[in-house]
Design a protein around this motif. Structure first.
Motif, PDB file in Angstrom:
ATOM      1  N   ASP A  38      72.592 -11.978  -9.983  1.00 32.28           N
ATOM      2  CA  ASP A  38      71.927 -11.798  -8.701  1.00 32.28           C
ATOM      3  C   ASP A  38      72.420 -12.888  -7.750  1.00 32.28           C
ATOM      4  O   ASP A  38      72.059 -14.073  -7.899  1.00 32.28           O
ATOM      5  N   ASP A  40      71.850 -13.526  -4.594  1.00 36.61           N
ATOM      6  CA  ASP A  40      70.878 -14.163  -3.705  1.00 36.61           C
ATOM      7  C   ASP A  40      70.099 -15.267  -4.400  1.00 36.61           C
ATOM      8  O   ASP A  40      69.756 -16.285  -3.782  1.00 36.61           O
ATOM      9  N   SER A  41      69.799 -15.097  -5.684  1.00 35.72           N
ATOM     10  CA  SER A  41      69.035 -16.119  -6.402  1.00 35.72           C
ATOM     11  C   SER A  41      69.928 -17.156  -7.072  1.00 35.72           C
ATOM     12  O   SER A  41      69.426 -18.175  -7.554  1.00 35.72           O
ATOM     13  N   GLU A  44      73.204 -22.421  -4.743  1.00 38.93           N
ATOM     14  CA  GLU A  44      74.398 -22.894  -4.062  1.00 38.93           C
ATOM     15  C   GLU A  44      74.742 -24.285  -4.574  1.00 38.93           C
ATOM     16  O   GLU A  44      73.949 -25.209  -4.453  1.00 38.93           O
ATOM     17  N   GLN A 273      80.076  -7.550  -4.365  1.00 41.61           N
ATOM     18  CA  GLN A 273      79.742  -8.956  -4.459  1.00 41.61           C
ATOM     19  C   GLN A 273      79.664  -9.332  -5.924  1.00 41.61           C
ATOM     20  O   GLN A 273      79.568  -8.480  -6.797  1.00 41.61           O
ATOM     21  N   SER A 312      82.781 -12.199   4.840  1.00 39.42           N
ATOM     22  CA  SER A 312      81.434 -12.600   4.485  1.00 39.42           C
ATOM     23  C   SER A 312      80.933 -13.601   5.521  1.00 39.42           C
ATOM     24  O   SER A 312      81.670 -14.007   6.416  1.00 39.42           O
ATOM     25  N   SER A 317      80.296 -17.519  -0.411  1.00 40.58           N
ATOM     26  CA  SER A 317      78.922 -17.048  -0.243  1.00 40.58           C
ATOM     27  C   SER A 317      78.441 -16.263  -1.451  1.00 40.58           C
ATOM     28  O   SER A 317      77.245 -15.977  -1.573  1.00 40.58           O
ATOM     29  N   LYS A 319      79.453 -13.199  -1.845  1.00 38.47           N
ATOM     30  CA  LYS A 319      79.475 -11.804  -1.411  1.00 38.47           C
ATOM     31  C   LYS A 319      80.810 -11.466  -0.762  1.00 38.47           C
ATOM     32  O   LYS A 319      81.414 -12.292  -0.078  1.00 38.47           O
ATOM     33  N   LYS A 326      79.053 -19.665  -5.302  1.00 34.91           N
ATOM     34  CA  LYS A 326      78.315 -20.103  -4.113  1.00 34.91           C
ATOM     35  C   LYS A 326      78.350 -21.622  -4.058  1.00 34.91           C
ATOM     36  O   LYS A 326      77.936 -22.285  -5.011  1.00 34.91           O
TER      37      LYS A 326
END
Length: 567
Positions: A38, A40-41, A44, A273, A312, A317, A319, A326
């Motif tokens: 995932d 987004d989670s 970074e 992604q 992106s 990122s 993605k 990230k």
């Protein structure tokens, strides 16, 4: 015998238990490998390589806070030459040749095999070695670009092929050691400076680790099916060869295996992604080197802007083009750049282009090969178009009309315009390209007063026609505008410039409906209307419905004409 028969079921049960355990473990491993992280989670990562001291901290918030915003010279220059040239021109197969030559069914692969041989025997590293750029003369070319009206240069530093075009501190596969054995970037920078042109350097090597994956493959058909391409070579294989002492891994990266959900990995940027979570140590090394190479250029060549390619919101990122990892490599690089600008120049007159980034101080963007819907004054940006494709091929259409129409589409929407004109493998302009640039330069000498330093007017234009997207080619050359198609700019002299997107007939009456006195936001009738490039008087009248201009004799004009309307 009975003892053996009695023992057999026990052994079978034991083997069955082991087999089931092994299968379960394998299925868990396969499921784990197939699971997409995932993005987004995924946290970074914060990198720790040193950056220049100064007020800019390596966060977008700090950069936004400390950068002054729009950089005045960029609007003044308005028209840029996009120097997108390097060893991939040697394939004479257009953009992305270096990757496409490893895709056995691609036309570029057929061109490569006919020109150089099979990529197991003559791979891209060998293309680099034979590329000599023997006719390249940056000073002569920059003079040609300047004469054509370009006022800044967008200079490629490294493309997706991972080959640095400068005396690179961190990449041994560079133009001073392999191929021409020249600092190509420095020659461009020196030429830009000698013509008082601003210049930026572009970096496209974020793509490299997933983009190069086909180099680790092999043909699936034919006499050399299964023979590995040269991406599979190691440093040890170079002993006694021309590349002795170099490691192919530094050029091609490494095979990214264990990601069945992402296959084919070399296409991950196209709407997908992912995180390469099995290669985190390599990812950190890769992102760090990515950053250090850009900082090397910043410190050596002091560019007026830097440019990172991608689709992106920022490099790394997780993605699309930022797939893989990230981290804050981009923020650290941009903060270093602006701190170094302050150290050297005393104030900030530089910026970074991060394509598809969110609008904020310090970051500009581009509109590549397409025309947006309307005016965009939310940030600094430029439209960018290439003649044909982004690297040379022999069948391109060189049409100055396509260039002029592109310019007007972008500047009317409050953007700049940068044009890529392909250079041959040897480093020359074709005769057709030279003619096109001369024609564009002649148009700019007449009309530049409404282009340089201009901004968008109250609307970008009117009419039902808009130049098609993509590379500039036969389609854009043949595209027809009418005398009902207009674009507008506001000149730095305060006048309104009206651009008719074609050449009217002699004595034709143009009706510019956006300038009717009854229209909202339109001032009282203009004080004067003049045709740029002509001393002939222009007859006009302002009505509630339109500004009506009766053209004088028009036979000397080409492509599009400009009117200066003074209120």
């Amino acid at each position: 015998m009975l003892r053996c028969l009695a023992f057999q079921p026990i052994v079978s049960r034991f083997n069955l238990k082991c087999l089931v355990t092994s299968m379960v473990s394998s299925l868990v491993a396969i499921s784990s490998a197939m699971a997409q992280v995932d993005v987004d989670s995924f946290p970074e990562a914060k990198l720790d390589f040193p950056i220049a001291d100064g007020p800019f901290e390596p966060t977008w918030e700090s950069i936004d806070e400390h950068h002054p915003g729009e950089v005045p010279w960029f609007r003044e220059a308005k028209v840029g030459i996009w120097i997108h040239w390097g060893p991939q021109a040697a394939g004479e197969s257009g953009d992305w040749y270096a990757k496409h030559m490893y895709l056995e069914d691609h036309s570029a692969a057929a061109n490569h095999r006919e020109r150089f041989g099979h990529p197991s025997e003559f791979g891209y590293k060998d293309v680099l070695n034979q590329w000599k750029a023997e006719k390249f003369d940056a000073e002569r070319l920059m003079d040609c670009f300047h004469q054509a009206g370009f006022r800044y240069a967008v200079i490629m530093g490294v493309h997706h092929d991972n080959y640095d075009l400068w005396d690179s501190k961190y990449q041994p596969w560079n133009s001073t050691r392999i191929g021409p054995k020249r600092d190509i970037l420095k020659e461009w920078v020196d030429a830009a400076r000698s013509h008082q042109m601003r210049y930026g350097v572009t970096f496209h090597h974020e793509y490299t680790w997933w983009w190069w994956q086909p180099a680790f493959g092999a043909d699936t058909n034919g006499p050399l099916a299964g023979v590995p391409y040269d991406g599979n070579l190691t440093a040890a294989d170079g002993k006694g060869t021309w590349w002795d002492g170099l490691d192919p891994k530094d050029l091609y990266g490494i095979p990214l295996t264990g990601y069945p959900a992402y296959e084919p990995i070399h296409l991950i940027a196209h709407g997908r992604q992912g995180i390469f979570d099995h290669h985190q140590e390599y990812a950190r090394q890769y992102a760090t080197q990515w950053a250090l190479r850009i900082m090397d250029v910043i410190d050596k060549y002091d560019p007026d802007f830097i440019y990172t390619d991608g689709n992106s919101t920022q490099p790394f990122s997780g993605k699309r083009s930022g797939s893989g990892w990230k981290c804050d490599a981009a923020q650290r690089v941009v903060a270093h750049y602006f701190n170094r600008t302050l150290e050297r120049r005393g104030d900030i007159d530089t910026f970074a282009i991060v394509k598809f980034s969110r609008p904020q101080h310090g970051l500009a963007s581009t509109s590549e090969s397409r025309v947006s819907g309307g005016i965009n004054s939310s940030r600094m940006w430029m439209g960018e178009r290439a003649i044909g494709s982004w690297f040379y091929a022999p069948d391109f259409v060189y049409d100055s009309g396509s260039v002029i129409h592109s310019l007007l589409e972008y500047v009317s929407r409050d953007g700049n315009f940068a044009l890529s004109v392909p250079l041959t493998p040897e480093g020359e302009l074709t005769a057709e390209a030279t003619t096109m640039l001369e024609e564009f330069g002649a148009w700019m000498k007449i009309n530049g007063q409404g282009i340089y330093g201009s901004s968008a007017a109250f609307t970008f234009g009117e009419g039902s026609h808009q130049l098609p997207g993509g590379g500039l080619n036969q389609k854009t050359a043949d595209y027809e505008f009418t005398t009902e198609d207009f674009r507008f700019t506001k000149g730095k002299d305060g006048a309104l410039y009206v651009w008719c997107m074609t050449v009217p007939d002699d004595l034709e009456c143009l009706k510019i409906r956006s300038l009717g006195t009854s229209r909202k936001g339109v001032s009282p009738p203009p004080k004067s209307v003049e045709l740029l490039g002509s001393d002939a008087p222009v007859t006009w009248k302002a009505t509630g419905d339109a500004l009506e201009i009766t053209c004088p004799m028009m036979k000397e004009f080409r492509t599009a004409v400009g009117f200066r309307v003074q209120y």
